[in-house]
Design an enzyme around this catalytic site. Structure first.
Site, PDB file in Angstrom:
ATOM      1  N   SER A  87       3.946  -0.158  -9.229  1.00 20.36           N
ATOM      2  CA  SER A  87       4.107  -0.397  -7.793  1.00 20.36           C
ATOM      3  C   SER A  87       4.742  -1.757  -7.577  1.00 20.36           C
ATOM      4  O   SER A  87       4.623  -2.657  -8.407  1.00 20.36           O
ATOM      5  CB  SER A  87       2.759  -0.327  -7.070  1.00 20.36           C
ATOM      6  OG  SER A  87       2.032  -1.505  -7.308  1.00 20.36           O
ATOM      7  N   LYS A  88       5.427  -1.845  -6.439  1.00 20.25           N
ATOM      8  CA  LYS A  88       6.066  -3.113  -6.084  1.00 20.25           C
ATOM      9  C   LYS A  88       4.999  -4.195  -5.999  1.00 20.25           C
ATOM     10  O   LYS A  88       5.168  -5.312  -6.441  1.00 20.25           O
ATOM     11  CB  LYS A  88       6.728  -2.990  -4.702  1.00 20.25           C
ATOM     12  CG  LYS A  88       7.940  -2.103  -4.657  1.00 20.25           C
ATOM     13  CD  LYS A  88       8.408  -1.891  -3.218  1.00 20.25           C
ATOM     14  CE  LYS A  88       9.249  -0.635  -3.135  1.00 20.25           C
ATOM     15  NZ  LYS A  88       9.550  -0.176  -1.794  1.00 20.25           N
TER      16      LYS A  88
END
Ligand code: GLU
Length: 285
Positions: free
Chosen positions: A256-257
């Site tokens: 995930s970012k």
């Protein structure tokens, strides 16, 4: 004999950061499905949340996809340029009394939930406790006339009453899945600061663009229950779905970012080639 419908898939990233391997995986799956079937692959930028999205990330997404070797059919749809489409959908729902204005602040909702004996949770958080549903029509009119900021919520029980059969969808991995949209409660379809929601825009655009197979991460599986309800209420066609697993890092955490997964740009700067990225993203070259 009618010709079988052409397969139309799409990749719909939100430009809140640079793409990472998980995005490459999602994009490649959708692209390959379309290309193998002689269908169409569409690209959509989901940038209605102007507080989180940035145009430079949109530029970077297009560039990274080209670098990876992906191409798409037709123009890129950039959602923020089509707010009038979403407003039209909202007013169609509103005319049928399926939406109601909600003037609550987050604090008011939190206090009401804290004071109540039960606080049911849905996929997007605690369910709205119905404060503004209890306002008299005259009070609502007065507050609207004063220009008080408000969100628009779906009246879930009314929406469910419009259905003549239970909702379900066909998932490539799971088979027929029965939907339970009620678990979202009176979900927000237009926010005070952003006049449309992800759920509204994504279902509108998939219908508008004739998407026949929605491929996306299985983190969005619960959202499909609500999307099927919106499709039924708007008389939009039912696409097929393929909710795929999300790629994980060596420790098993989903990329995930937020958790700082290396971006395609980082990997590219450290010398990775498009073919290597495609293979890391689960692409059998
Ligand atoms: N824009 C969403 C995201 O980046 C994806 C929406 C979808 O594929 O339905 O998570």
């Amino acid at each position: 004999m009618t010709a079988p419908a052409q397969l139309v898939t799409r990749f719909a990233p939100s430009p809140t950061g640079f793409l990472h391997l998980g995005h490459a995986h999602a994009a490649l799956l959708a692209w390959r499905a379309a290309r193998e079937a002689g269908g169409r692959f569409l690209l959509r930028i989901e940038d209605i949340d102007s507080t989180r999205c940035r145009p430079e990330f949109t530029e970077a997404i297009l560039e990274d996809l080209c670098w990876l070797g992906l191409d798409w059919d037709g123009p890129v749809r950039v959602q923020s340029r089509h707010m009038a489409d979403y407003e039209r959908t909202l007013s169609a729902l509103r005319q049928r009394n399926l939406l109601y204005p909600c003037f609550c602040t987050r604090g008011e909702i939190a206090r009401e939930i804290a004071a109540s004996a039960s606080a049911p949770h849905g996929p997007d958080g605690p369910l709205y406790p119905g404060i503004c549903l209890r306002l008299s029509a005259a009070r609502v009119e007065a507050r609207l006339a004063q220009g008080e900021p408000h969100a628009l919520r779906l009246n879930m029980s009314r929406g469910l009453r419009c259905l003549d059969q239970p909702l379900s969808f066909e998932d490539a991995v799971r088979g027929r899945v029965v939907c339970d949209p009620a678990r979202f409660g009176d979900v927000v379809l237009a926010r005070k600061e952003i006049p449309a929601s992800y759920h509204l825009c994504v279902t509108h655009d998939d219908a508008r663009d004739g998407v026949t197979m929605v491929t996306r991460g299985d983190d969005l599986l619960p959202a499909t229950d609500l999307h099927r309800l919106l499709q039924a209420l708007m008389n939009w066609p039912e696409p097929r779905y393929a909710h795929h697993r999300l790629l994980a890092d060596a420790a098993g955490r989903r990329l995930s970012k937020r958790d700082g997964a290396p971006t395609l740009r980082d990997l590219r700067a450290s010398g990775a080639t498009p073919a290597e990225i495609r293979s890391l993203a689960g692409w059998p070259d």
